[in-house]
Design a protein around this motif. Sequence first.
Motif, PDB file in Angstrom:
ATOM      1  N   HIS A   1     -45.363  71.228   7.263  1.00  0.00           N
ATOM      2  CA  HIS A   1     -45.534  72.322   6.298  1.00  0.00           C
ATOM      3  C   HIS A   1     -46.962  72.850   6.379  1.00  0.00           C
ATOM      4  CE1 HIS A   1     -45.015  74.802   2.784  1.00  0.00           C
ATOM      5  NE2 HIS A   1     -45.986  74.181   2.145  1.00  0.00           N
TER       6      HIS A   1
ATOM      7  N   GLY B   1     -33.112  71.502  15.455  1.00  0.00           N
ATOM      8  CA  GLY B   1     -33.763  71.887  14.212  1.00  0.00           C
ATOM      9  C   GLY B   1     -34.626  73.118  14.401  1.00  0.00           C
TER      10      GLY B   1
ATOM     11  N   ASN C   1     -36.915  79.795   9.271  1.00  0.00           N
ATOM     12  CA  ASN C   1     -36.467  79.786   7.874  1.00  0.00           C
ATOM     13  C   ASN C   1     -35.487  80.896   7.523  1.00  0.00           C
ATOM     14  OD1 ASN C   1     -38.279  77.608   7.501  1.00  0.00           O
ATOM     15  ND2 ASN C   1     -39.943  78.993   6.973  1.00  0.00           N
TER      16      ASN C   1
ATOM     17  N   VAL D   1     -42.992  76.524   5.396  1.00  0.00           N
ATOM     18  CA  VAL D   1     -42.517  75.371   6.164  1.00  0.00           C
ATOM     19  C   VAL D   1     -42.434  75.779   7.632  1.00  0.00           C
ATOM     20  CG1 VAL D   1     -40.595  73.802   6.572  1.00  0.00           C
ATOM     21  CG2 VAL D   1     -41.256  74.382   4.234  1.00  0.00           C
TER      22      VAL D   1
ATOM     23  N   TRP E   1     -48.032  67.091   8.394  1.00  0.00           N
ATOM     24  CA  TRP E   1     -46.725  66.719   8.913  1.00  0.00           C
ATOM     25  C   TRP E   1     -46.550  65.216   8.955  1.00  0.00           C
ATOM     26  CZ3 TRP E   1     -50.632  68.395  12.046  1.00  0.00           C
ATOM     27  CH2 TRP E   1     -50.944  67.664  13.187  1.00  0.00           C
TER      28      TRP E   1
ATOM     29  N   GLU F   1     -41.879  73.402  10.605  1.00  0.00           N
ATOM     30  CA  GLU F   1     -40.968  72.683  11.494  1.00  0.00           C
ATOM     31  C   GLU F   1     -40.200  71.604  10.738  1.00  0.00           C
ATOM     32  OE1 GLU F   1     -42.900  71.152  14.978  1.00  0.00           O
ATOM     33  OE2 GLU F   1     -43.935  73.028  15.422  1.00  0.00           O
ATOM     34  N   PHE F   2     -38.984  71.380  11.184  1.00  0.00           N
ATOM     35  CA  PHE F   2     -38.185  70.228  10.761  1.00  0.00           C
ATOM     36  C   PHE F   2     -37.135  70.008  11.844  1.00  0.00           C
ATOM     37  CE2 PHE F   2     -37.034  74.094   8.479  1.00  0.00           C
ATOM     38  CZ  PHE F   2     -35.720  74.297   8.837  1.00  0.00           C
ATOM     39  N   TYR F   3     -37.228  68.894  12.516  1.00  0.00           N
ATOM     40  CA  TYR F   3     -36.295  68.643  13.622  1.00  0.00           C
ATOM     41  C   TYR F   3     -36.137  67.158  13.866  1.00  0.00           C
ATOM     42  CZ  TYR F   3     -40.537  68.019  16.487  1.00  0.00           C
ATOM     43  OH  TYR F   3     -41.732  67.589  16.989  1.00  0.00           O
ATOM     44  N   THR F   4     -35.077  66.830  14.573  1.00  0.00           N
ATOM     45  CA  THR F   4     -34.825  65.455  14.968  1.00  0.00           C
ATOM     46  C   THR F   4     -34.735  65.368  16.486  1.00  0.00           C
ATOM     47  OG1 THR F   4     -33.393  63.522  14.633  1.00  0.00           O
ATOM     48  CG2 THR F   4     -32.310  65.665  14.770  1.00  0.00           C
TER      49      THR F   4
ATOM     50  N   PHE G   1     -41.237  66.531  10.028  1.00  0.00           N
ATOM     51  CA  PHE G   1     -41.299  67.626   9.052  1.00  0.00           C
ATOM     52  C   PHE G   1     -42.737  68.120   8.983  1.00  0.00           C
ATOM     53  CE2 PHE G   1     -42.254  69.237   4.817  1.00  0.00           C
ATOM     54  CZ  PHE G   1     -41.248  70.173   4.643  1.00  0.00           C
TER      55      PHE G   1
ATOM     56  N   LYS H   1     -43.998  62.183  10.763  1.00  0.00           N
ATOM     57  CA  LYS H   1     -43.025  61.857  11.783  1.00  0.00           C
ATOM     58  C   LYS H   1     -42.494  60.456  11.532  1.00  0.00           C
ATOM     59  CE  LYS H   1     -42.245  61.630  16.776  1.00  0.00           C
ATOM     60  NZ  LYS H   1     -42.841  61.813  18.127  1.00  0.00           N
TER      61      LYS H   1
END
Length: 347
Positions: free
Chosen positions: A88, A114, A187, A94, A73, A96-99, A86, A75
């Motif tokens: 994987h 996210g 996903n 995949v 990942w 996680e993907f967040y802000t 992000f 950051k």
Amino acid sequence: MKKHFAKSITLAVAMAALSSTSAMGQTADQSTDWLKHFTERIELHGYAQAGYSYQDPQGHTSSNFNLKRTLFWAKARITERWSFLFMHDFSSVVQEFYTDYRITANKALNVRFGQFKHSYTMENPLSPTALELIDVYSQGVLYLAGEGPDPLYGVNYGRDLGLTVYGELFSGRLLYELAVMNGQGINCKDKNNDKDFIAKLDFRPVDGLRIVGSAQRGTGHAAGTAEWNPGIKEGDDYRRDRLSIGAEWKTADISLRGEYLTGKDGQVSSRGGYLTACIPLGKGWDAVASADYFDRNTATGYEQTNATMGIQYWFYKKCRLQMQYTRCWRGFADDYNWLQAQVQVAF
């Protein structure tokens, strides 16, 4: 004339050399600045866990080398308050993907949007690299948080898509999280119009002690069928509620974490609890012990109890070797023994 021409050539060469040196210096400075900016703003992490597992339920003995996780990942800290992550897993999907955005000057109010680990239970948000058991989470957490054993919920690794507000109050003595999520897992789009709501309070009255409560309320959309819950068919919408309360105590001599969990899927109730201890033995060695009980259907006694004992050795920072023995008693099938070994490499 020749002298003036020679002087002109010499001056031109000198100016060209000076210009080239200046450009090279500027390029080097820019490269250094870019690299410094990158290392200050971007964090890169990863880990892999692989090992061996042996089980001996009657007539179904299994012996396997396995690769459980290979995660990477990144950051990015976009501003002092705004970041993006992000993650994987190269052995699956995949993850996680967040802000994140910090609204207040202190840590009192933050927002995350996210796909990420939801906050139900104490254990689910924790990294497998820090947890004591090779199988990572307790039975109740694995089942109720959507890690995989519940075929109605599906395999979602304790993650979902949604929005959460979180923060720290009273100088970090009280932490809170409030989330609204799809409830369908990772996903994929939500398959009903109802959203799941998750709340968590983490109270830390003194150093080393945590008292944590969490709850989830929502509507599931069955990803499959479960023999212990025959009233719900694949594709059905059903009521899905969760509750947990637990505590953790950490000192230089021992780490103790325990939790009581309950759930209800449609008309079927489940409940369980665990207590896990880790005792440092010195020079990177720890002894690990855990007692874990979970009943998937309290009306029929679809229950299992695990007792685990083992040892682990931290040979470099986040890297360790683990070996554990688990005795599993089941009310719905044969009992069995479970021997596991694992190596973890992380950076």
